[in-house]
Design a protein around this motif. Structure first.
Motif, PDB file in Angstrom:
ATOM      1  N   LYS A 132       0.208  -1.104   0.279  1.00  0.00           N
ATOM      2  CA  LYS A 132      -0.026  -0.182   0.029  1.00  0.00           C
ATOM      3  C   LYS A 132       1.046   1.338  -0.250  1.00  0.00           C
ATOM      4  CE  LYS A 132      -4.120  -2.971   0.871  1.00  0.00           C
ATOM      5  NZ  LYS A 132      -4.829  -3.252  -0.634  1.00  0.00           N
ATOM      6  N   HIS A 133       1.797   1.323  -0.794  1.00  0.00           N
ATOM      7  CA  HIS A 133       2.421   2.313  -0.908  1.00  0.00           C
ATOM      8  C   HIS A 133       1.919   3.988  -1.214  1.00  0.00           C
ATOM      9  CE1 HIS A 133       6.072   0.039  -1.228  1.00  0.00           C
ATOM     10  NE2 HIS A 133       6.112  -0.380   0.024  1.00  0.00           N
ATOM     11  N   GLY A 134       1.086   3.332  -1.883  1.00  0.00           N
ATOM     12  CA  GLY A 134       0.494   4.956  -2.078  1.00  0.00           C
ATOM     13  C   GLY A 134      -0.365   5.763  -1.532  1.00  0.00           C
ATOM     14  N   LEU A 135      -0.619   4.849  -0.242  1.00  0.00           N
ATOM     15  CA  LEU A 135      -0.917   5.079   0.875  1.00  0.00           C
ATOM     16  C   LEU A 135      -0.380   6.471   1.693  1.00  0.00           C
ATOM     17  CD1 LEU A 135      -3.543   2.065   2.333  1.00  0.00           C
ATOM     18  CD2 LEU A 135      -4.009   5.083   1.224  1.00  0.00           C
ATOM     19  N   VAL A 136       0.907   5.750   2.023  1.00  0.00           N
ATOM     20  CA  VAL A 136       2.400   6.643   2.201  1.00  0.00           C
ATOM     21  C   VAL A 136       2.755   7.553   1.268  1.00  0.00           C
ATOM     22  CG1 VAL A 136       4.974   6.484   2.839  1.00  0.00           C
ATOM     23  CG2 VAL A 136       3.106   3.911   2.935  1.00  0.00           C
ATOM     24  N   ARG A 137       2.580   7.107  -0.116  1.00  0.00           N
ATOM     25  CA  ARG A 137       2.886   8.347  -0.937  1.00  0.00           C
ATOM     26  C   ARG A 137       1.767   9.696  -0.580  1.00  0.00           C
ATOM     27  NH1 ARG A 137       6.588   6.504  -5.979  1.00  0.00           N
ATOM     28  NH2 ARG A 137       7.493   4.919  -5.028  1.00  0.00           N
ATOM     29  N   THR A 313      12.248   7.540   9.135  1.00  0.00           N
ATOM     30  CA  THR A 313      11.249   7.503   8.344  1.00  0.00           C
ATOM     31  C   THR A 313      10.562   6.275   7.560  1.00  0.00           C
ATOM     32  OG1 THR A 313      12.414   8.968   6.401  1.00  0.00           O
ATOM     33  CG2 THR A 313      10.129   8.410   5.958  1.00  0.00           C
ATOM     34  N   TRP A 314      11.352   5.241   7.350  1.00  0.00           N
ATOM     35  CA  TRP A 314      10.240   3.680   7.729  1.00  0.00           C
ATOM     36  C   TRP A 314       9.834   3.357   8.886  1.00  0.00           C
ATOM     37  CZ3 TRP A 314       8.861   0.237   4.758  1.00  0.00           C
ATOM     38  CH2 TRP A 314       8.168  -1.029   5.009  1.00  0.00           C
ATOM     39  N   ASP A 315      10.394   3.412  10.225  1.00  0.00           N
ATOM     40  CA  ASP A 315      10.216   2.961  10.930  1.00  0.00           C
ATOM     41  C   ASP A 315       8.749   4.563  11.388  1.00  0.00           C
ATOM     42  OD1 ASP A 315      12.405   1.247  12.056  1.00  0.00           O
ATOM     43  OD2 ASP A 315      13.291   3.015  13.145  1.00  0.00           O
ATOM     44  N   LYS A 316       8.693   5.635  10.883  1.00  0.00           N
ATOM     45  CA  LYS A 316       8.051   5.761  11.555  1.00  0.00           C
ATOM     46  C   LYS A 316       6.668   5.377  10.065  1.00  0.00           C
ATOM     47  CE  LYS A 316       5.840  10.370  10.333  1.00  0.00           C
ATOM     48  NZ  LYS A 316       6.500  12.161   9.604  1.00  0.00           N
ATOM     49  N   ILE A 317       6.684   5.018   9.068  1.00  0.00           N
ATOM     50  CA  ILE A 317       5.714   4.747   8.097  1.00  0.00           C
ATOM     51  C   ILE A 317       5.053   3.377   8.538  1.00  0.00           C
ATOM     52  CG2 ILE A 317       6.177   6.390   6.285  1.00  0.00           C
ATOM     53  CD1 ILE A 317       7.740   4.203   4.767  1.00  0.00           C
ATOM     54  N   LEU A 318       6.168   2.484   9.484  1.00  0.00           N
ATOM     55  CA  LEU A 318       5.281   0.920   8.830  1.00  0.00           C
ATOM     56  C   LEU A 318       4.601   0.644   9.863  1.00  0.00           C
ATOM     57  CD1 LEU A 318       6.973  -1.700   8.905  1.00  0.00           C
ATOM     58  CD2 LEU A 318       7.898  -1.638  10.636  1.00  0.00           C
ATOM     59  N   PRO A 319       3.486   1.127  10.699  1.00  0.00           N
ATOM     60  CA  PRO A 319       2.531   1.312  10.938  1.00  0.00           C
ATOM     61  C   PRO A 319       1.259   1.083  10.184  1.00  0.00           C
ATOM     62  CG  PRO A 319       3.782   2.538  12.071  1.00  0.00           C
ATOM     63  CD  PRO A 319       4.417   2.161  11.440  1.00  0.00           C
ATOM     64  N   THR A 320       1.485   2.166   9.740  1.00  0.00           N
ATOM     65  CA  THR A 320       0.678   2.250   8.244  1.00  0.00           C
ATOM     66  C   THR A 320       0.778   1.572   7.463  1.00  0.00           C
ATOM     67  OG1 THR A 320       0.777   4.853   8.839  1.00  0.00           O
ATOM     68  CG2 THR A 320      -0.022   4.084   6.278  1.00  0.00           C
ATOM     69  N   ILE A 321       1.952   0.998   6.951  1.00  0.00           N
ATOM     70  CA  ILE A 321       1.994  -0.544   6.370  1.00  0.00           C
ATOM     71  C   ILE A 321       1.304  -1.194   6.784  1.00  0.00           C
ATOM     72  CG2 ILE A 321       3.151  -2.099   4.574  1.00  0.00           C
ATOM     73  CD1 ILE A 321       5.504   0.557   4.226  1.00  0.00           C
ATOM     74  N   GLU A 322       1.485  -1.692   8.349  1.00  0.00           N
ATOM     75  CA  GLU A 322       1.242  -3.129   8.804  1.00  0.00           C
ATOM     76  C   GLU A 322      -0.373  -2.827   8.860  1.00  0.00           C
ATOM     77  OE1 GLU A 322       5.025  -4.050  10.881  1.00  0.00           O
ATOM     78  OE2 GLU A 322       3.303  -2.882  11.968  1.00  0.00           O
TER      79      GLU A 322
END
Length: 324
Positions: A132-137, A313-322
């Motif tokens: 779901k990288h679109g949600l992150v971007r 940044t990865w640590d920051k967005i990981l909860p959104t991905i999971e």
């Protein structure tokens, strides 16, 4: 291989993978994965979510043709260059090995390099979708185009560039892991063929990074800039995955000559040879040669600063991905 034969060969491979994914991974979800081949006049591959919610990977025929031509040119280049005394100097200190695997014919090396490039591209785009990288971007949809990496169409800066680089590296990892597992499944019990296949895969992977990056400045910045990471950074990061994979798989029944040091040299030779191929392909000035040499991300202050930003940044967005 004639163009029509190449396109038919490619569509057969990716249609088969897509069918298998719909019968396995996507069987537990409402959406499915779709592969589309485009006649767009650009070398491109991208991922998007359709209005139906289905996941879609698009690969242009121009891209298929380009990565096949890259494989042919690379194998021809290595065949000629490997006997050149000046070319050989770049590999001083590395464990001895042939530049192209002898387990396969010249034609098979071309074919294997092309198939690796094609399937890694597919799984890279799949990584964008399933994570779901679109949600992150952009917090809503997704339409991630690799063509932007080769042009000035999307010179991102600031937070947008950071999120783009982080998700590209994540998709790289997903693609590498997927191809390595397929290679292991295919060559299980045949260690020599597996090792040689991974060597060609490293060549394919490094070539894809340069193909996507285009003939841009190869200065390594301490902060993310543009839509995609520097090809050397991507090659250095993914090479570690290849080394760890081979070390793990071969650790139980490893030939005496294939210890960890040899595996590291083995993978580095493949990436370096491919990097030098792109150096001559881009017709760079000889003073630019150091920009094509891999040192390891921890051996440059710029790349250490860069990776600090990526990891934070990865640590920051990981909860959104999971969560999605």
């Amino acid at each position: 291989m004639e163009d029509i034969e190449l396109y038919n060969f490619s569509t057969d491979i990716l249609n088969t993978i897509t069918k298998e994914l719909n019968q396995s991974y996507y069987a537990d979800f409402d959406e499915k994965i779709v592969i589309k081949f485009s006649t767009e006049d650009e070398i491109n591959a991208y991922a998007k979510v359709l209005p139906t919610g289905d996941h879609c990977i698009v690969i242009t025929y121009e891209y298929i043709k380009a990565i096949y031509d890259d494989a042919v040119e690379f194998c021809n280049f290595i065949t000629l260059a490997q006997t050149d005394i000046y070319f050989q100097k770049f590999f001083i200190g590395l464990s001895e090995a042939t530049m192209l695997p002898q387990s396969f014919t010249f034609e098979d090396n071309i074919k294997n390099m092309f198939v690796n490039s094609l399937t890694w591209t597919y799984f890279h785009e799949l990584g964008h979708l399933v994570q779901k990288h679109g949600l992150v971007r952009d917090g809503d949809s997704i339409n991630i185009q690799e063509f932007h990496a080769m042009s000035d169409a999307e010179e991102l800066t600031g937070a947008s560039a950071v999120y783009s680089h982080v998700t590209e590296i994540a998709a790289d990892y997903y693609g590498v892991k997927s191809v390595l597992l397929e290679l292991f499944r295919h060559w299980k019990g045949q260690s020599k063929l597996l090792v040689d296949s991974v060597y060609i895969f490293v060549c394919s992977l490094t070539s894809c990074f340069y193909r996507f990056y285009g003939n841009k400045s190869l200065i390594i910045n301490s902060t993310p800039h543009g839509s995609h990471p520097h090809p050397i950074i991507r090659a250095e990061l993914t090479n570690q995955i290849n080394v760890e994979f081979l070390d793990l798989v071969l650790s139980i029944n490893c030939p005496p000559y294939l210890n960890r040091k040899t595996i590291v040299h083995f993978c580095y030779r493949a990436a370096l040879a491919t990097s030098l191929f792109w150096f001559q392909k881009y017709e760079k000035d000889k003073d630019d040669i150091l920009a094509f040499m891999m040192k390891g991300v921890l051996n440059r202050q710029e790349s250490k600063d860069y990776m600090n930003t990526i990891i934070t940044t990865w640590d920051k967005i990981l909860p959104t991905i999971e969560a999605n």
